[in-house]
Motif scaffolding. Structure first.
Motif, PDB file in Angstrom:
ATOM      1  N   ASP A   4      -5.887  -5.577  30.071  1.00  0.00           N
ATOM      2  CA  ASP A   4      -6.078  -4.164  29.786  1.00  0.00           C
ATOM      3  C   ASP A   4      -7.377  -4.044  28.991  1.00  0.00           C
ATOM      4  O   ASP A   4      -7.385  -4.169  27.761  1.00  0.00           O
ATOM      5  N   LEU A   5      -8.467  -3.856  29.721  1.00  0.00           N
ATOM      6  CA  LEU A   5      -9.783  -3.853  29.089  1.00  0.00           C
ATOM      7  C   LEU A   5      -9.962  -2.671  28.142  1.00  0.00           C
ATOM      8  O   LEU A   5     -10.593  -2.809  27.096  1.00  0.00           O
ATOM      9  N   GLY A   6      -9.380  -1.518  28.484  1.00  0.00           N
ATOM     10  CA  GLY A   6      -9.452  -0.370  27.580  1.00  0.00           C
ATOM     11  C   GLY A   6      -8.789  -0.675  26.248  1.00  0.00           C
ATOM     12  O   GLY A   6      -9.290  -0.295  25.187  1.00  0.00           O
ATOM     13  N   ALA A   7      -7.662  -1.397  26.302  1.00  0.00           N
ATOM     14  CA  ALA A   7      -6.976  -1.775  25.059  1.00  0.00           C
ATOM     15  C   ALA A   7      -7.833  -2.737  24.237  1.00  0.00           C
ATOM     16  O   ALA A   7      -7.857  -2.664  23.008  1.00  0.00           O
ATOM     17  N   THR A   8      -8.563  -3.610  24.914  1.00  0.00           N
ATOM     18  CA  THR A   8      -9.453  -4.535  24.196  1.00  0.00           C
ATOM     19  C   THR A   8     -10.589  -3.766  23.536  1.00  0.00           C
ATOM     20  O   THR A   8     -10.950  -4.043  22.386  1.00  0.00           O
ATOM     21  N   VAL A   9     -11.148  -2.795  24.242  1.00  0.00           N
ATOM     22  CA  VAL A   9     -12.205  -1.965  23.651  1.00  0.00           C
ATOM     23  C   VAL A   9     -11.653  -1.205  22.442  1.00  0.00           C
ATOM     24  O   VAL A   9     -12.275  -1.191  21.371  1.00  0.00           O
ATOM     25  N   ASP A  10     -10.469  -0.604  22.591  1.00  0.00           N
ATOM     26  CA  ASP A  10      -9.858   0.108  21.466  1.00  0.00           C
ATOM     27  C   ASP A  10      -9.649  -0.827  20.273  1.00  0.00           C
ATOM     28  O   ASP A  10      -9.948  -0.460  19.131  1.00  0.00           O
ATOM     29  N   ALA A  11      -9.137  -2.025  20.532  1.00  0.00           N
ATOM     30  CA  ALA A  11      -8.910  -2.995  19.450  1.00  0.00           C
ATOM     31  C   ALA A  11     -10.231  -3.349  18.770  1.00  0.00           C
ATOM     32  O   ALA A  11     -10.292  -3.441  17.540  1.00  0.00           O
ATOM     33  N   SER A  12     -11.293  -3.514  19.558  1.00  0.00           N
ATOM     34  CA  SER A  12     -12.588  -3.869  18.962  1.00  0.00           C
ATOM     35  C   SER A  12     -13.091  -2.757  18.043  1.00  0.00           C
ATOM     36  O   SER A  12     -13.608  -3.031  16.953  1.00  0.00           O
ATOM     37  N   LEU A  13     -12.895  -1.493  18.449  1.00  0.00           N
ATOM     38  CA  LEU A  13     -13.326  -0.374  17.606  1.00  0.00           C
ATOM     39  C   LEU A  13     -12.514  -0.304  16.317  1.00  0.00           C
ATOM     40  O   LEU A  13     -13.065  -0.053  15.234  1.00  0.00           O
ATOM     41  N   ARG A  14     -11.204  -0.504  16.416  1.00  0.00           N
ATOM     42  CA  ARG A  14     -10.359  -0.482  15.213  1.00  0.00           C
ATOM     43  C   ARG A  14     -10.768  -1.606  14.248  1.00  0.00           C
ATOM     44  O   ARG A  14     -10.776  -1.409  13.029  1.00  0.00           O
ATOM     45  N   LEU A  15     -11.107  -2.772  14.785  1.00  0.00           N
ATOM     46  CA  LEU A  15     -11.525  -3.885  13.924  1.00  0.00           C
ATOM     47  C   LEU A  15     -12.842  -3.567  13.221  1.00  0.00           C
ATOM     48  O   LEU A  15     -13.017  -3.915  12.050  1.00  0.00           O
ATOM     49  N   LEU A  16     -13.745  -2.892  13.917  1.00  0.00           N
ATOM     50  CA  LEU A  16     -14.993  -2.490  13.269  1.00  0.00           C
ATOM     51  C   LEU A  16     -14.718  -1.460  12.175  1.00  0.00           C
ATOM     52  O   LEU A  16     -15.306  -1.524  11.098  1.00  0.00           O
ATOM     53  N   GLU A  17     -13.816  -0.519  12.443  1.00  0.00           N
ATOM     54  CA  GLU A  17     -13.466   0.487  11.433  1.00  0.00           C
ATOM     55  C   GLU A  17     -12.889  -0.152  10.173  1.00  0.00           C
ATOM     56  O   GLU A  17     -13.133   0.328   9.070  1.00  0.00           O
ATOM     57  N   THR A  18     -12.128  -1.226  10.346  1.00  0.00           N
ATOM     58  CA  THR A  18     -11.514  -1.893   9.189  1.00  0.00           C
ATOM     59  C   THR A  18     -12.361  -3.041   8.655  1.00  0.00           C
ATOM     60  O   THR A  18     -11.922  -3.763   7.764  1.00  0.00           O
ATOM     61  N   ARG A  19     -13.549  -3.203   9.239  1.00  0.00           N
ATOM     62  CA  ARG A  19     -14.526  -4.205   8.783  1.00  0.00           C
ATOM     63  C   ARG A  19     -14.054  -5.638   8.990  1.00  0.00           C
ATOM     64  O   ARG A  19     -14.470  -6.555   8.286  1.00  0.00           O
ATOM     65  N   ASP A  20     -13.191  -5.852   9.955  1.00  0.00           N
ATOM     66  CA  ASP A  20     -12.697  -7.194  10.268  1.00  0.00           C
ATOM     67  C   ASP A  20     -13.588  -7.802  11.349  1.00  0.00           C
ATOM     68  O   ASP A  20     -13.211  -7.889  12.519  1.00  0.00           O
TER      69      ASP A  20
END
Length: 117
Positions: A4-20
Motif C-alpha cells: 500500500d504505497l499511499g500508506a507508506t507515503v502517509d507514514a513517511s509524512l507523519r514521521l517527518l511531522e514527529t521528527r523521527d
C-alpha cells in the motif's frame, strides 16, 4: 504481494511531522535519491535527511495537508501543503507536488516541486 504505497507515503509524512528521521530513513531504499526544484540537482536520501534535520530545527511545528494523490503501480504523485510554524511563531505555507517511485515497497526516488506562499 502488493504494497500500500499511499500508506507508506502517509507514514513517511507523519514521521517527518514527529521528527523521527531515523524511522523515515528506513522507509527508503539504501540508494534512494531526491531531486528538488532548488537548483542543486539530485541528492542522496542521506544528504536530504541531513537537510531536513536542519530545516526542522528552525521549526516549532510542521503539518502536511494532502490535497490530492494519484497512485499507479510503483508510483505515487501527490500535491500537499506544508503548514509551518517557525520558532519565532511566524506561520507559513509551502505548496508542493511530490513524486515518489518505489522499489520493493521502499521509496527509491523522490522529486519535489515546492512553492512557498
Amino acid at each position: 504481494m502488493g504494497h500500500d504505497l499511499g500508506a507508506t507515503v502517509d507514514a513517511s509524512l507523519r514521521l517527518l511531522e514527529t521528527r523521527d528521521l531515523e524511522s523515515f530513513r528506513k522507509l527508503c531504499a539504501p540508494d534512494a535519491t531526491v531531486w528538488q526544484n532548488d537548483g542543486i540537482g539530485v541528492r542522496t536520501i542521506d544528504a536530504r535527511v541531513e537537510h531536513i534535520a536542519t530545516f526542522l530545527a528552525a521549526l516549532d511545528s510542521l503539518r502536511f495537508e494532502v490535497v490530492r494523490r494519484f497512485d499507479k503501480p510503483g508510483e505515487v504523485l501527490q500535491q500537499h501543503i506544508l503548514h509551518l510554524v517557525a520558532k519565532d511563531g511566524t506561520e507559513s505555507r509551502v505548496h508542493a507536488s511530490v513524486y515518489f517511485r518505489f522499489e520493493d515497497g521502499l521509496i527509491a526516488e523522490v522529486e519535489e516541486y515546492l512553492y512557498e506562499v
